[in-house]
Design an enzyme around this catalytic site. Structure first.
Site, PDB file in Angstrom:
ATOM      1  N   GLU A  64       0.858  -1.190   0.000  1.00 17.34           N
ATOM      2  CA  GLU A  64       0.000   0.000   0.000  1.00 17.34           C
ATOM      3  C   GLU A  64       0.888   1.231   0.000  1.00 17.34           C
ATOM      4  O   GLU A  64       1.710   1.417   0.898  1.00 17.34           O
ATOM      5  CB  GLU A  64      -0.944   0.035   1.200  1.00 17.34           C
ATOM      6  CG  GLU A  64      -1.879   1.247   1.134  1.00 17.34           C
ATOM      7  CD  GLU A  64      -2.884   1.333   2.269  1.00 17.34           C
ATOM      8  OE1 GLU A  64      -3.453   2.434   2.452  1.00 17.34           O
ATOM      9  OE2 GLU A  64      -3.099   0.328   2.968  1.00 17.34           O
ATOM     10  N   GLU A  89       4.913   5.136   3.535  1.00 20.34           N
ATOM     11  CA  GLU A  89       4.355   6.431   3.913  1.00 20.34           C
ATOM     12  C   GLU A  89       5.499   7.341   4.358  1.00 20.34           C
ATOM     13  O   GLU A  89       6.404   6.906   5.078  1.00 20.34           O
ATOM     14  CB  GLU A  89       3.335   6.264   5.044  1.00 20.34           C
ATOM     15  CG  GLU A  89       2.721   7.555   5.556  1.00 20.34           C
ATOM     16  CD  GLU A  89       2.036   8.359   4.468  1.00 20.34           C
ATOM     17  OE1 GLU A  89       2.466   9.510   4.227  1.00 20.34           O
ATOM     18  OE2 GLU A  89       1.079   7.831   3.851  1.00 20.34           O
ATOM     19  N   ASP A 116      10.169   7.392   0.368  1.00 19.25           N
ATOM     20  CA  ASP A 116       9.507   7.693  -0.890  1.00 19.25           C
ATOM     21  C   ASP A 116       9.240   6.429  -1.694  1.00 19.25           C
ATOM     22  O   ASP A 116      10.125   5.589  -1.899  1.00 19.25           O
ATOM     23  CB  ASP A 116      10.385   8.652  -1.691  1.00 19.25           C
ATOM     24  CG  ASP A 116       9.870   8.879  -3.092  1.00 19.25           C
ATOM     25  OD1 ASP A 116       8.665   9.120  -3.226  1.00 19.25           O
ATOM     26  OD2 ASP A 116      10.661   8.803  -4.048  1.00 19.25           O
ATOM     27  N   ASP A 139      -3.149  12.335  -2.923  1.00 21.06           N
ATOM     28  CA  ASP A 139      -3.379  13.778  -3.006  1.00 21.06           C
ATOM     29  C   ASP A 139      -3.780  14.139  -4.434  1.00 21.06           C
ATOM     30  O   ASP A 139      -3.035  13.881  -5.376  1.00 21.06           O
ATOM     31  CB  ASP A 139      -2.087  14.515  -2.620  1.00 21.06           C
ATOM     32  CG  ASP A 139      -2.315  16.001  -2.384  1.00 21.06           C
ATOM     33  OD1 ASP A 139      -3.236  16.581  -3.000  1.00 21.06           O
ATOM     34  OD2 ASP A 139      -1.569  16.593  -1.578  1.00 21.06           O
ATOM     35  N   LYS A 143      -5.544  22.089  -8.044  1.00 21.21           N
ATOM     36  CA  LYS A 143      -5.275  23.185  -8.970  1.00 21.21           C
ATOM     37  C   LYS A 143      -4.562  22.674 -10.209  1.00 21.21           C
ATOM     38  O   LYS A 143      -3.649  21.861 -10.126  1.00 21.21           O
ATOM     39  CB  LYS A 143      -4.432  24.254  -8.273  1.00 21.21           C
ATOM     40  CG  LYS A 143      -5.157  24.930  -7.107  1.00 21.21           C
ATOM     41  CD  LYS A 143      -4.290  25.980  -6.447  1.00 21.21           C
ATOM     42  CE  LYS A 143      -5.017  26.639  -5.286  1.00 21.21           C
ATOM     43  NZ  LYS A 143      -4.182  27.638  -4.579  1.00 21.21           N
ATOM     44  N   ASP A 175     -11.705  10.133  -4.326  1.00 22.75           N
ATOM     45  CA  ASP A 175     -13.011  10.780  -4.163  1.00 22.75           C
ATOM     46  C   ASP A 175     -13.064  12.098  -4.938  1.00 22.75           C
ATOM     47  O   ASP A 175     -13.930  12.931  -4.695  1.00 22.75           O
ATOM     48  CB  ASP A 175     -13.319  11.022  -2.686  1.00 22.75           C
ATOM     49  CG  ASP A 175     -12.268  11.870  -1.988  1.00 22.75           C
ATOM     50  OD1 ASP A 175     -11.261  12.239  -2.639  1.00 22.75           O
ATOM     51  OD2 ASP A 175     -12.436  12.152  -0.790  1.00 22.75           O
ATOM     52  N   THR A 212     -13.708   4.625   5.120  1.00 17.97           N
ATOM     53  CA  THR A 212     -13.194   5.488   6.175  1.00 17.97           C
ATOM     54  C   THR A 212     -14.277   6.447   6.673  1.00 17.97           C
ATOM     55  O   THR A 212     -15.293   6.668   6.001  1.00 17.97           O
ATOM     56  CB  THR A 212     -12.009   6.319   5.663  1.00 17.97           C
ATOM     57  OG1 THR A 212     -12.482   7.239   4.663  1.00 17.97           O
ATOM     58  CG2 THR A 212     -10.924   5.427   5.060  1.00 17.97           C
ATOM     59  N   PHE A 214     -13.952   9.637   6.904  1.00 19.56           N
ATOM     60  CA  PHE A 214     -13.951  10.770   5.981  1.00 19.56           C
ATOM     61  C   PHE A 214     -14.779  10.440   4.738  1.00 19.56           C
ATOM     62  O   PHE A 214     -15.550  11.264   4.252  1.00 19.56           O
ATOM     63  CB  PHE A 214     -12.506  11.105   5.578  1.00 19.56           C
ATOM     64  CG  PHE A 214     -12.402  12.227   4.586  1.00 19.56           C
ATOM     65  CD1 PHE A 214     -12.468  13.549   5.002  1.00 19.56           C
ATOM     66  CD2 PHE A 214     -12.235  11.969   3.233  1.00 19.56           C
ATOM     67  CE1 PHE A 214     -12.372  14.596   4.088  1.00 19.56           C
ATOM     68  CE2 PHE A 214     -12.143  12.997   2.308  1.00 19.56           C
ATOM     69  CZ  PHE A 214     -12.205  14.311   2.746  1.00 19.56           C
ATOM     70  N   GLU A 215     -14.646   9.214   4.248  1.00 24.52           N
ATOM     71  CA  GLU A 215     -15.390   8.784   3.066  1.00 24.52           C
ATOM     72  C   GLU A 215     -16.889   8.747   3.355  1.00 24.52           C
ATOM     73  O   GLU A 215     -17.704   9.190   2.537  1.00 24.52           O
ATOM     74  CB  GLU A 215     -14.897   7.402   2.648  1.00 24.52           C
ATOM     75  CG  GLU A 215     -15.507   6.854   1.385  1.00 24.52           C
ATOM     76  CD  GLU A 215     -14.958   5.482   1.036  1.00 24.52           C
ATOM     77  OE1 GLU A 215     -15.485   4.862   0.089  1.00 24.52           O
ATOM     78  OE2 GLU A 215     -14.005   5.022   1.704  1.00 24.52           O
TER      79      GLU A 215
END
Length: 237
Positions: A64, A89, A116, A139, A143, A175, A212, A214-215
């Site tokens: 992951e 991560e 990384d 992420d 923009k 999302d 999650t 948030f989801e």
């Protein structure tokens, strides 16, 4: 404790898969690094390694990338005990939180890189070594001028495909619909990957990805979520 999650090479700044935003680092998260890193952490060496040697027993290997606070990886560790899970991560608080969780749960099938993803995949993971790669809610860089910073780019897609075994799986979730469109543009064009739902297709959330908080909140507000599954194939198959 783990070394810093980036490589410093004098006179050279390689493209990386992240922008570092460390945030607040709690005492508990620091203690997790001090006490649990030696058991669950994987120090980046820049040299090829046999991933099976990181675990007590050989098994299918799932990676992951960008596991955030580790919620999905913690779920997978308990839900898929017969598979070996590697999390990558760069956000130190999230790494510390996951270290605490897997120690609390007594898991033996989780290992963690604090580094990384591009460098780990390029230098330490052999081609065909992974059975599955998961990238959940990267992420989106909303923009337009920042779109080039998105993790999913053609070069990265080719790298991922190379590291997957034939018939291995790439699972992405987002999302942000414009990012889903971007993922389709990139991944549908990669000859080593085939969209399981057909070109520009997506699937309902698979059972192995937890929903999650948030989801759930976003869906109540009418926000969509796109799960994309790509099978690793031989080009031209």
């Amino acid at each position: 404790m783990s070394s810093k999650p980036y490589t410093s090479t004098e006179g050279h700044r390689p493209i990386r898969s992240f922008v570092l935003r460390q945030g607040r680092f709690t005492e508990a998260q620091q203690r997790a690094f001090d006490e649990e890193w030696s058991r669950y952490g994987v120090d980046y060496t820049g040299q090829p390694r046999d991933l099976s040697t990181l675990f007590p027993r050989a098994a299918e290997t799932v990676m992951e990338i960008g596991f955030g606070n580790g919620e999905a990886l913690r779920f997978a560790a308990g839900n898929e005990p017969d598979r070996n899970l590697i999390g990558l991560e760069v956000h130190a608080p999230g790494v510390g939180r996951l270290l605490n969780w897997v120690a609390e749960d007594g898991r033996t099938n989780v290992r963690v890189y604090h580094h990384d993803a591009v460098e780990v995949l390029t230098n330490e993971v052999a081609d065909g070594a992974l059975d599955e790669v998961r990238i959940y809610f990267p992420d989106p860089w909303h923009k337009k001028r920042h779109n080039k910073r998105r993790l999913v780019q053609p070069e990265f897609a080719t790298l991922l495909a190379r590291k997957l075994r034939v018939a291995g799986l790439l699972h992405l979730a987002t999302d942000w619909e414009p990012y889903a469109e971007h993922m389709w543009d990139v991944l549908d064009a990669e000859p080593m990957l085939r969209n399981r739902a057909g070109q520009r297709g997506f699937v309902p959330r698979p059972s192995w990805r937890p929903q999650t908080h948030f989801e759930t909140r976003g869906q109540k507000l009418g926000h969509g979520v796109w799960d994309l599954l790509y099978d690793r194939v031989e080009p031209g198959a």
